[in-house]
Design an enzyme around this catalytic site. Structure first.
Site, PDB file in Angstrom:
ATOM      1  N   GLN A  16     100.243   2.310 -73.816  1.00 42.06           N
ATOM      2  CA  GLN A  16     101.569   1.982 -73.288  1.00 42.06           C
ATOM      3  C   GLN A  16     101.941   2.609 -71.953  1.00 42.06           C
ATOM      4  OE1 GLN A  16     106.304   2.224 -74.487  1.00 42.06           O
ATOM      5  NE2 GLN A  16     104.847   2.536 -76.114  1.00 42.06           N
ATOM      6  N   SER A  17     101.648   3.909 -71.771  1.00 43.21           N
ATOM      7  CA  SER A  17     102.194   4.587 -70.590  1.00 43.21           C
ATOM      8  C   SER A  17     101.670   3.965 -69.290  1.00 43.21           C
ATOM      9  CB  SER A  17     101.860   6.080 -70.629  1.00 43.21           C
ATOM     10  OG  SER A  17     100.452   6.265 -70.569  1.00 43.21           O
ATOM     11  N   ARG A  37      87.018  -2.740 -71.766  1.00 48.55           N
ATOM     12  CA  ARG A  37      85.699  -2.622 -72.362  1.00 48.55           C
ATOM     13  C   ARG A  37      85.285  -3.946 -73.008  1.00 48.55           C
ATOM     14  NH1 ARG A  37      84.162   2.603 -75.606  1.00 48.55           N
ATOM     15  NH2 ARG A  37      86.410   2.656 -75.862  1.00 48.55           N
ATOM     16  N   LEU A  71      84.336  -5.084 -68.320  1.00 46.56           N
ATOM     17  CA  LEU A  71      83.305  -4.379 -67.562  1.00 46.56           C
ATOM     18  C   LEU A  71      82.937  -3.106 -68.305  1.00 46.56           C
ATOM     19  CD1 LEU A  71      81.865  -4.305 -64.714  1.00 46.56           C
ATOM     20  CD2 LEU A  71      83.788  -2.916 -63.944  1.00 46.56           C
ATOM     21  N   THR A  73      81.797   0.269 -67.903  1.00 48.40           N
ATOM     22  CA  THR A  73      81.644   1.219 -66.797  1.00 48.40           C
ATOM     23  C   THR A  73      80.646   2.329 -67.124  1.00 48.40           C
ATOM     24  OG1 THR A  73      83.599   2.342 -67.629  1.00 48.40           O
ATOM     25  CG2 THR A  73      83.919   0.814 -65.793  1.00 48.40           C
ATOM     26  N   LYS A  74      80.058   2.267 -68.317  1.00 50.66           N
ATOM     27  CA  LYS A  74      79.012   3.250 -68.638  1.00 50.66           C
ATOM     28  C   LYS A  74      77.631   2.629 -68.505  1.00 50.66           C
ATOM     29  CE  LYS A  74      81.798   6.285 -71.470  1.00 50.66           C
ATOM     30  NZ  LYS A  74      82.327   6.506 -72.815  1.00 50.66           N
ATOM     31  N   LYS A 135      94.734  15.102 -76.183  1.00 50.96           N
ATOM     32  CA  LYS A 135      95.163  13.703 -76.190  1.00 50.96           C
ATOM     33  C   LYS A 135      96.623  13.665 -76.620  1.00 50.96           C
ATOM     34  CE  LYS A 135      90.739  11.555 -77.127  1.00 50.96           C
ATOM     35  NZ  LYS A 135      90.019  10.525 -77.874  1.00 50.96           N
ATOM     36  N   TYR A 137     100.131  11.070 -77.552  1.00 52.34           N
ATOM     37  CA  TYR A 137     100.864   9.817 -77.723  1.00 52.34           C
ATOM     38  C   TYR A 137     102.361  10.092 -77.587  1.00 52.34           C
ATOM     39  CZ  TYR A 137      96.747   7.254 -79.383  1.00 52.34           C
ATOM     40  OH  TYR A 137      95.531   6.627 -79.463  1.00 52.34           O
ATOM     41  N   GLU A 138     103.101   9.001 -77.500  1.00 58.29           N
ATOM     42  CA  GLU A 138     104.557   9.038 -77.279  1.00 58.29           C
ATOM     43  C   GLU A 138     105.291  10.209 -77.944  1.00 58.29           C
ATOM     44  OE1 GLU A 138     106.904   6.861 -75.651  1.00 58.29           O
ATOM     45  OE2 GLU A 138     108.232   8.461 -76.303  1.00 58.29           O
ATOM     46  N   ASP A 167     106.054   7.472 -73.085  1.00 54.98           N
ATOM     47  CA  ASP A 167     105.126   6.477 -72.560  1.00 54.98           C
ATOM     48  C   ASP A 167     105.722   5.694 -71.396  1.00 54.98           C
ATOM     49  OD1 ASP A 167     102.964   6.952 -74.137  1.00 54.98           O
ATOM     50  OD2 ASP A 167     103.509   5.535 -75.678  1.00 54.98           O
ATOM     51  N   GLY A 245     127.497  14.747 -70.777  1.00 53.34           N
ATOM     52  CA  GLY A 245     128.226  15.042 -69.542  1.00 53.34           C
ATOM     53  C   GLY A 245     129.488  15.841 -69.838  1.00 53.34           C
ATOM     54  N   GLY A 246     130.380  15.903 -68.868  1.00 56.06           N
ATOM     55  CA  GLY A 246     131.580  16.722 -69.000  1.00 56.06           C
ATOM     56  C   GLY A 246     132.718  16.008 -69.728  1.00 56.06           C
TER      57      GLY A 246
HETATM   58  N1  CAO Z   1      83.656   0.795 -70.309  1.00 52.69           N
HETATM   59  C1  CAO Z   1      83.062   1.828 -70.950  1.00 52.69           C
HETATM   60  N2  CAO Z   1      83.741   2.832 -71.535  1.00 52.69           N
HETATM   61  C2  CAO Z   1      85.083   2.757 -71.521  1.00 52.69           C
HETATM   62  C3  CAO Z   1      85.762   1.701 -70.897  1.00 52.69           C
HETATM   63  C4  CAO Z   1      84.994   0.688 -70.270  1.00 52.69           C
HETATM   64  N3  CAO Z   1      85.558  -0.329 -69.648  1.00 52.69           N
HETATM   65  N4  CAO Z   1      87.073   1.911 -71.044  1.00 52.69           N
HETATM   66  C5  CAO Z   1      87.226   3.046 -71.736  1.00 52.69           C
HETATM   67  N5  CAO Z   1      86.020   3.564 -72.027  1.00 52.69           N
HETATM   68  C6  CAO Z   1      85.717   4.801 -72.744  1.00 52.69           C
HETATM   69  C7  CAO Z   1      86.241   6.027 -72.043  1.00 52.69           C
HETATM   70  O1  CAO Z   1      85.407   6.379 -70.980  1.00 52.69           O
HETATM   71  C8  CAO Z   1      86.224   7.040 -73.180  1.00 52.69           C
HETATM   72  O2  CAO Z   1      84.917   7.510 -73.355  1.00 52.69           O
HETATM   73  P1  CAO Z   1      84.506   9.087 -73.417  1.00 52.69           P
HETATM   74  O3  CAO Z   1      85.299   9.653 -74.548  1.00 52.69           O
HETATM   75  O4  CAO Z   1      83.063   9.055 -73.660  1.00 52.69           O
HETATM   76  O5  CAO Z   1      84.897   9.699 -72.149  1.00 52.69           O
HETATM   77  C9  CAO Z   1      86.532   6.174 -74.388  1.00 52.69           C
HETATM   78  O6  CAO Z   1      86.418   4.814 -73.948  1.00 52.69           O
HETATM   79  C10 CAO Z   1      87.876   6.339 -75.035  1.00 52.69           C
HETATM   80  O7  CAO Z   1      88.887   6.671 -74.121  1.00 52.69           O
HETATM   81  P2  CAO Z   1      90.102   7.601 -74.594  1.00 52.69           P
HETATM   82  O8  CAO Z   1      89.554   8.899 -75.094  1.00 52.69           O
HETATM   83  O9  CAO Z   1      91.077   7.666 -73.507  1.00 52.69           O
HETATM   84  O10 CAO Z   1      90.713   6.734 -75.793  1.00 52.69           O
HETATM   85  P3  CAO Z   1      91.298   7.224 -77.193  1.00 52.69           P
HETATM   86  O11 CAO Z   1      91.672   5.970 -77.902  1.00 52.69           O
HETATM   87  O12 CAO Z   1      90.415   8.154 -77.927  1.00 52.69           O
HETATM   88  O13 CAO Z   1      92.625   8.044 -76.815  1.00 52.69           O
HETATM   89  C11 CAO Z   1      94.807   8.338 -75.850  1.00 52.69           C
HETATM   90  C12 CAO Z   1      93.790   7.379 -76.496  1.00 52.69           C
HETATM   91  C13 CAO Z   1      96.004   7.536 -75.424  1.00 52.69           C
HETATM   92  C14 CAO Z   1      95.222   9.396 -76.863  1.00 52.69           C
HETATM   93  C15 CAO Z   1      94.140   9.029 -74.633  1.00 52.69           C
HETATM   94  O14 CAO Z   1      93.633   8.037 -73.776  1.00 52.69           O
HETATM   95  C16 CAO Z   1      95.105   9.905 -73.848  1.00 52.69           C
HETATM   96  O15 CAO Z   1      95.442  11.017 -74.269  1.00 52.69           O
HETATM   97  N6  CAO Z   1      95.535   9.456 -72.669  1.00 52.69           N
HETATM   98  C17 CAO Z   1      96.360  10.213 -71.781  1.00 52.69           C
HETATM   99  C18 CAO Z   1      97.775  10.274 -72.245  1.00 52.69           C
HETATM  100  C19 CAO Z   1      98.388   8.914 -72.432  1.00 52.69           C
HETATM  101  O16 CAO Z   1      98.442   8.085 -71.559  1.00 52.69           O
HETATM  102  N7  CAO Z   1      98.951   8.722 -73.616  1.00 52.69           N
HETATM  103  C20 CAO Z   1      99.789   7.566 -73.842  1.00 52.69           C
HETATM  104  C21 CAO Z   1      99.205   6.636 -74.748  1.00 52.69           C
HETATM  105  S1  CAO Z   1     100.420   5.457 -75.208  1.00 52.69           S
HETATM  106  O17 CAO Z   1     101.199   6.156 -76.503  1.00 52.69           O
END
Ligand code: CAO
Length: 414
Positions: A16-17, A37, A71, A73-74, A135, A137-138, A167, A245-246
């Site tokens: 979301q963010s 991905r 795409l 990216t890895k 990590k 979330y909201e 977010d 507020g006041g």
């Molecule tokens: N190709 C290949 N790999 C990809 C990809 C792509 N197109 N897109 C994503 N990935 C991979 C990432 O590189 C990551 O891999 P590694 O762990 O090996 O580095 C993996 O997918 C997962 O990414 P992530 O760790 O960000 O995802 P998650 O679901 O585990 O966590 C979240 C989600 C939101 C907790 C985390 O991204 C985060 O803390 N973000 C920052 C704060 C934020 O924005 N939070 C708001 C979320 S909305 O409530």
């Protein structure tokens, strides 16, 4: 012409963010290319699904006006394509867990080598410090940014709010950072790093609560319901429905509250409009009584004052109260349900609430652009299907021919 026409955003955001931020930029006219991905895409496509195998409303409502490219990216070829996209874009926006882009091989140093004009914008849960690797979330952000400790009633536990201040709030902050960096790039020719921590974003929105923290050192917070009979500790307490507020405010019952959970109205007893309010509720006697006639006299008995106001509002609907108090300049607002907001004609007329057609789910309702620019009107276009624009973007933006795109597809890079 749209305000951000010609700006190309490499959108690596998910959930979301980040998507909130890039959706706003897309509404202002930027070409937002969402990189996902292959096979799965943004996890929210499949979260809280209301229709089986169709992109969820969670996804569609946060990703309007974007193009979707799949795409990996890895993958080596995927990384090469990603590098060319960095060269071709003005902004890279991401909100992965800390270090994810570095692990893909794209550190800030590397990105600057590839495209020194690129603005690299990120949302993370925390800034540098003890929690920087976490990590988030909201609701974690609402708790760690001061929102939860100051929301709710004194006698109850901390509460998170329905507004997604962690977010969407941080996405808004990031969007401002990006356009500011674009503005600076006009003068310097160079990109820069833009970082927004969700904790910082929530704290910024809780600014008045840090104000109150410092006021505590000089005595009780007299506009809080704890005053004068309750106790104050050493931190800003939860203030229930008190106004930040006041001018004192509170939520009072309206006709039908016994069965309708939203038959309430917020009323602010602004000093300048108090005479009219007192007369309207049949308490003109307050104006002659020095126990009630001044804001200072009323402050220690706000609970009694709002109880008196409620005796009057309980006999009227929230809309009738609005109709009577608005002409008297009393600031007030009915508690509107999501159902009422969805059906509100004036929000439809301004495009704040819009209906969008989607090829798989049909028509649905969404929130349009809340920021209205007179010379850059926003038109809401449905969210893309996963990888819908992969070939189009690789050909148009990177100049790849059909064979190259096919080869990348066969390799599993796109
Ligand atoms: N190709 C290949 N790999 C990809 C990809 C792509 N197109 N897109 C994503 N990935 C991979 C990432 O590189 C990551 O891999 P590694 O762990 O090996 O580095 C993996 O997918 C997962 O990414 P992530 O760790 O960000 O995802 P998650 O679901 O585990 O966590 C979240 C989600 C939101 C907790 C985390 O991204 C985060 O803390 N973000 C920052 C704060 C934020 O924005 N939070 C708001 C979320 S909305 O409530």
């Amino acid at each position: 012409m749209k305000a951000l026409e010609g700006v190309r955003i490499l959108d690596m955001t998910h959930v979301q963010s980040g998507p909130t931020c890039t959706q706003l930029l897309a509404w202002f006219g930027a070409d937002v290319i969402k990189v996902e991905r292959p096979g799965t895409g943004d996890a929210t496509r499949r979260q809280l699904q209301d229709i089986p195998d169709v992109d969820s409303l969670y996804f569609t409502m946060l990703n309007h006006n974007k193009r979707s490219v799949t795409l990996n990216t890895k993958h080596e070829t995927g990384r090469a394509i990603f590098t060319r996209l960095i060269e071709a874009c003005d902004v890279l926006c991401e909100n992965f867990a800390p270090g994810a882009l570095d692990r893909m091989g794209f550190s800030w140093e590397r990105i600057q080598e590839i495209n020194p004009r690129l603005i690299y914008a990120s949302v993370k849960g925390f800034g540098p410090g003890p929690y920087e690797d976490c990590k988030v979330y909201e609701n974690v952000a609402q708790c760690t940014g001061g929102g939860a400790s100051t929301t709710g009633f004194d006698e109850g536990p901390p509460l998170v709010t329905g507004a997604q201040i962690g977010d969407s709030g941080t996405g808004l902050h990031l969007a401002l950072g990006i356009v500011t960096a674009l503005f600076q790039r006009e003068k310097t020719g160079r990109g820069q790093r833009v970082e927004c921590a969700m904790q910082d974003g929530v704290l910024n929105l809780c600014r008045v609560k840090l104000r109150d923290q410092q006021r505590l050192a000089h005595g009780p917070l007299k506009e809080y319901p704890q005053y004068p009979n309750g106790t104050f500790g050493d931190a800003t307490p939860r203030s229930g429905n008190a106004s930040g507020g006041g001018q004192p405010g509170w939520i009072v019952r309206c006709k039908g509250w016994e069965t309708d959970p939203n038959a309430y109205i917020y009323i602010i007893t602004q000093a300048a409009a108090f005479d009219g309010l007192a007369r309207a509720i049949g308490r003109a006697d307050w104006l002659e009584d020095e126990d009630w006639s001044t804001p200072a006299a009323r402050l220690p008995k706000l609970d009694r004052m709002f109880a008196e106001i409620e005796k009057w509002t309980e006999k009227r609907t929230k809309f009738e109260v609005m109709e009577i108090l608005n002409p008297l300049n009393v600031p007030c607002g009915p508690v509107l349900s999501m159902k009422e907001l969805a059906e509100e004609p004036s929000l439809r007329a301004t495009g704040t609430v819009v209906e969008v057609d989607h090829p798989e789910r049909g028509r649905y309702l969404t929130v349009g652009n809340p920021i209205k620019l007179s010379a850059s009107p926003a038109e809401v276009v449905r969210s893309p299907l996963l990888g819908e624009h992969t070939s189009e973007v690789l050909r148009e933006v990177l100049g790849m021919d059909a064979q190259e795109v096919d080869a990348a597809r066969r390799e599993g890079a796109v």
